[in-house]
Motif scaffolding. Structure first.
Motif, short mmCIF file in Angstrom:
data_model
loop_
_atom_site.label_atom_id
_atom_site.label_comp_id
_atom_site.label_asym_id
_atom_site.label_seq_id
_atom_site.Cartn_x
_atom_site.Cartn_y
_atom_site.Cartn_z
N THR A 136 0.81 -1.21 0.00
CA THR A 136 0.00 0.00 0.00
C THR A 136 0.85 1.27 0.00
O THR A 136 0.52 2.26 -0.67
N LEU A 137 1.96 1.25 0.74
CA LEU A 137 2.80 2.44 0.86
C LEU A 137 3.73 2.68 -0.33
O LEU A 137 4.39 3.71 -0.39
N ARG A 138 3.80 1.74 -1.24
CA ARG A 138 4.64 1.99 -2.41
C ARG A 138 3.96 3.03 -3.29
O ARG A 138 2.80 2.87 -3.68
N HIS A 139 4.66 4.09 -3.56
CA HIS A 139 4.08 5.27 -4.19
C HIS A 139 4.97 5.71 -5.34
O HIS A 139 6.19 5.55 -5.30
N GLU A 140 4.36 6.30 -6.36
CA GLU A 140 5.10 6.68 -7.56
C GLU A 140 6.22 7.68 -7.25
O GLU A 140 7.19 7.78 -8.01
N SER A 141 6.13 8.38 -6.13
CA SER A 141 7.16 9.35 -5.80
C SER A 141 8.51 8.69 -5.54
O SER A 141 9.55 9.33 -5.70
N GLU A 142 8.49 7.41 -5.13
CA GLU A 142 9.74 6.69 -4.88
C GLU A 142 10.13 5.76 -6.01
O GLU A 142 11.22 5.20 -6.01
N GLY A 143 9.22 5.58 -6.97
CA GLY A 143 9.54 4.75 -8.13
C GLY A 143 9.67 3.27 -7.81
O GLY A 143 9.31 2.80 -6.74
N GLY A 144 10.22 2.54 -8.78
CA GLY A 144 10.34 1.09 -8.64
C GLY A 144 11.74 0.68 -8.21
O GLY A 144 12.46 1.42 -7.53
N GLY A 145 12.16 -0.51 -8.66
CA GLY A 145 13.49 -1.02 -8.32
C GLY A 145 13.52 -1.68 -6.95
O GLY A 145 12.52 -1.80 -6.27
N ASN A 146 14.72 -2.13 -6.58
CA ASN A 146 14.93 -2.82 -5.31
C ASN A 146 13.91 -3.93 -5.08
O ASN A 146 13.32 -4.06 -4.01
N TYR A 147 13.76 -4.75 -6.10
CA TYR A 147 12.72 -5.79 -6.09
C TYR A 147 12.92 -6.79 -4.96
O TYR A 147 11.98 -7.13 -4.23
N GLY A 148 14.13 -7.28 -4.82
CA GLY A 148 14.38 -8.30 -3.80
C GLY A 148 14.19 -7.77 -2.39
O GLY A 148 13.59 -8.45 -1.55
N HIS A 149 14.67 -6.56 -2.12
CA HIS A 149 14.54 -5.99 -0.78
C HIS A 149 13.08 -5.78 -0.41
O HIS A 149 12.61 -6.25 0.63
N HIS A 150 12.36 -5.07 -1.26
CA HIS A 150 10.97 -4.76 -0.94
C HIS A 150 10.10 -6.02 -0.91
O HIS A 150 9.30 -6.21 0.03
N ALA A 151 10.24 -6.86 -1.90
CA ALA A 151 9.36 -8.03 -1.99
C ALA A 151 9.68 -9.06 -0.91
O ALA A 151 8.78 -9.74 -0.42
N SER A 152 10.93 -9.18 -0.50
CA SER A 152 11.26 -10.13 0.56
C SER A 152 10.70 -9.66 1.90
O SER A 152 10.34 -10.48 2.75
N LYS A 153 10.61 -8.35 2.10
CA LYS A 153 9.99 -7.82 3.32
C LYS A 153 8.48 -8.02 3.28
O LYS A 153 7.85 -8.31 4.30
N ALA A 154 7.87 -7.86 2.11
CA ALA A 154 6.44 -8.15 1.97
C ALA A 154 6.18 -9.62 2.27
O ALA A 154 5.18 -9.97 2.91
N ALA A 155 7.09 -10.49 1.81
CA ALA A 155 6.95 -11.92 2.07
C ALA A 155 7.11 -12.21 3.57
O ALA A 155 6.42 -13.06 4.13
N LEU A 156 8.03 -11.48 4.24
CA LEU A 156 8.18 -11.64 5.69
C LEU A 156 6.90 -11.24 6.41
O LEU A 156 6.48 -11.89 7.38
#
Length: 254
Positions: A136-156
């Motif tokens: 929910t907090l991922r916002h266009e102001s910060e853009g994409g990238g860092n797939y492994g970091h963000h998605a692994s935390k979502a998985a946690l």
């Protein structure tokens, strides 16, 4: 209390170990990947050679704690790994490592501790996540990238929620937390030190103090929830997504 801190050799884990050790009635089991020759007080037991990304991490921890005859009141899993990526340059091996450390290893450690009977009745398990794991907090102001970091935390976050359901009947509370944007070697190592001042980054000691307070209040009424004990102050997308005048502590959206 008997406390296990996984990832205690530096950063937040080291600060938590220091804070809990101030009370001599606490016994702390503190894990690290490497060995240390430094002497430690009697109420701190260093469990060395533990790599949360390894399948034998859980059994190794159990093997060290079981002979003590102690059961754990609090387990805090702080170990993490952050490798930056862009869409143009994703990193397969780094992503696998981030998932193993952030979202796979914790499940197996908790499994082995519970099955070995090492969790006390009314025990608490705290999984150190990040606001970066909130979809929910991922916002266009910060853009994409860092797939492994963000998605692994979502998985946690999902793993923590599922653990809370499986452990509810045992009376074990599971907390999932964003401890704050910290001034650590990990964030410096990926170049995020340039955002420390503007982003309100805090020292590991400051983050540990607020996390310790959160843990003291964690119970079955809040098990399985996702919180930022320090509130929205270091979450750049909080106001654009959730609005102004947000409370501290702040329950984060998945």
């Amino acid at each position: 209390m008997n406390i296990l801190i996984v990832g205690a050799s530096r950063g937040l884990g080291a600060s938590l170990t220091k804070f809990y050790a101030q009370d001599k009635d606490n016994h702390i089991f503190a894990t690290s990947r490497t060995s240390s020759t430094a002497e430690s007080p009697e109420h701190i037991t260093y469990v060395e050679g533990i790599d949360i990304a390894s399948e034998d991490a859980g059994p190794s921890i159990v093997k060290r704690i079981k002979p003590s005859g102690k059961t754990l009141d609090v387990v805090i899993i702080t170990a993490g790994y952050f490798a930056t990526e862009t869409f143009d340059k994703p990193d397969f091996d780094a992503e696998v490592q981030m998932y193993k450390i952030s979202s796979i290893g914790p499940v197996f450690i908790v499994h082995h501790l519970v099955k070995a009977g090492l969790m006390a009745k009314d025990g608490k398990i705290v999984l150190v996540s990040s606001e970066s794991g909130s979809i929910t907090l991922r916002h266009e102001s910060e853009g994409g990238g860092n797939y492994g970091h963000h998605a692994s935390k979502a998985a946690l976050n999902m793993a923590g929620k599922l653990l809370s359901l499986d452990l509810k009947a045992k009376g074990i509370a599971v907390g999932i937390v964003h401890p704050g944007f910290m001034r650590t070697e990990m964030t410096k190592g990926v170049g995020f030190d340039k955002y420390w001042d503007a982003g309100g980054a805090v020292t590991p000691d400051e983050a540990a103090a607020s996390l310790k307070q959160y843990i003291s209040k964690l119970d079955m009424g809040s098990t399985g929830e996702y919180w930022a004990p320090r509130g929205p102050r270091d979450i750049g997308t909080a106001e654009p997504v959730l609005g102004k005048n947000l409370p501290t502590p702040l329950q984060l959206p998945w």
